[in-house]
Design a protein around this motif. Structure first.
Motif, PDB file in Angstrom:
ATOM      1  N   ASP A 117     -20.550  23.685 -26.190  1.00  0.00           N
ATOM      2  CA  ASP A 117     -19.343  23.276 -25.084  1.00  0.00           C
ATOM      3  C   ASP A 117     -18.211  23.731 -25.735  1.00  0.00           C
ATOM      4  O   ASP A 117     -17.151  23.867 -25.169  1.00  0.00           O
ATOM      5  N   LEU A 121     -15.503  26.708 -24.076  1.00  0.00           N
ATOM      6  CA  LEU A 121     -13.773  25.961 -24.073  1.00  0.00           C
ATOM      7  C   LEU A 121     -13.878  27.180 -24.766  1.00  0.00           C
ATOM      8  O   LEU A 121     -12.565  27.416 -24.560  1.00  0.00           O
ATOM      9  N   LEU A 134     -12.726  20.725 -20.514  1.00  0.00           N
ATOM     10  CA  LEU A 134     -13.505  20.683 -20.309  1.00  0.00           C
ATOM     11  C   LEU A 134     -13.820  19.391 -19.476  1.00  0.00           C
ATOM     12  O   LEU A 134     -13.122  18.483 -18.898  1.00  0.00           O
ATOM     13  N   VAL A 205     -13.355  23.648 -17.674  1.00  0.00           N
ATOM     14  CA  VAL A 205     -14.692  24.794 -17.795  1.00  0.00           C
ATOM     15  C   VAL A 205     -15.653  23.487 -17.770  1.00  0.00           C
ATOM     16  O   VAL A 205     -15.763  22.492 -18.580  1.00  0.00           O
TER      17      VAL A 205
END
Length: 235
Positions: A117, A121, A134, A205
């Motif tokens: 993750d 990003l 996020l 995101v």
């Protein structure tokens, strides 16, 4: 990415909702304090140039952290609210960061951030002029309640997201946005809110929902479970 990437971790809170004598960021989690899991995600990442953690002046637990002397880890004074701590962290980095460098702000008590993750990003926002954060879309039915916890209405969930961290913005834009918000008396609870007040529209995101923030006692065993899954232990 041509611009460098910095991280600010506000960690001056006491976590009253945890009902613990120890601040939640220092509670034990799978053999290490919560904040150590959080910091190591960034300290072990090759695209992160430095991490600044904002700590309370009377913090009596920091010296127990194994990574406290890491060469890319800096310390800043914490503030009365999260937004003050973030701004102090930015001020600490100001002598090293350039205007268009990236700064990622991440909650100290959010230790389950997946490396994938974080990579997503960084990749999704690398050419963005502002930045983003996020999050995950809201899938539950959302209710608005009034006094007495009586339901007033069902809120349409289309377009609603849960905001997570890291939140990633251009260094000088975020520093000015937070400063201006505080001048106006707005104690923003996340960095995207400061950017929104400044007229920007951060990008969302989508990450994983297991990137939880430890807030209540029941969150700690859940975070322990998620960390085991993320690391592949017990699969």
């Amino acid at each position: 990415m041509s611009e460098r990437c910095w991280v600010v971790v506000p960690a001056a809170g006491v976590g009253r909702r945890m009902a613990s004598a120890v601040p939640k960021q220092y509670l034990p989690l799978n053999g290490r304090p919560v904040i150590e899991h959080t910091l190591n995600v960034f300290l072990e990442h090759p695209r992160i140039d430095g991490v600044c953690v904002a700590l309370s002046e009377d913090d009596g637990w920091w010296e127990t952290i194994g990574c406290r002397n890491h060469p890319r880890l800096l310390r800043a004074p914490g503030g009365a609210e999260r937004c003050h701590s973030v701004l102090h962290g930015l001020e600490r980095l100001a002598s090293q960061a350039e205007d268009r460098d990236w700064v990622l702000v991440h909650d100290a008590a959010r230790p389950c951030l997946r490396r994938e993750d974080l990579d997503l990003l960084l990749d999704e926002l690398q050419d963005d002029s502002v930045g983003g954060l996020l999050g995950v879309p809201v899938h539950d039915t959302v209710k608005r309640v009034v006094a007495g916890n009586q339901v007033e209405a069902t809120v349409p969930r289309e377009g609603l997201w849960r905001a997570y961290t890291p939140q990633m913005f251009r260094f000088t834009l975020l520093k000015k946005a937070l400063s201006d918000a505080l001048i106006e008396g707005a104690l923003v609870t996340d960095d995207a809110s400061a950017m929104e007040l400044a007229g920007f529209r951060p990008r969302m995101v989508e990450g994983h929902a297991d990137n939880i923030k430890i807030t209540r006692p029941e969150d700690l065993p859940l975070a322990a479970f998620y960390l085991r899954i993320i690391s592949g232990v017990g699969e």
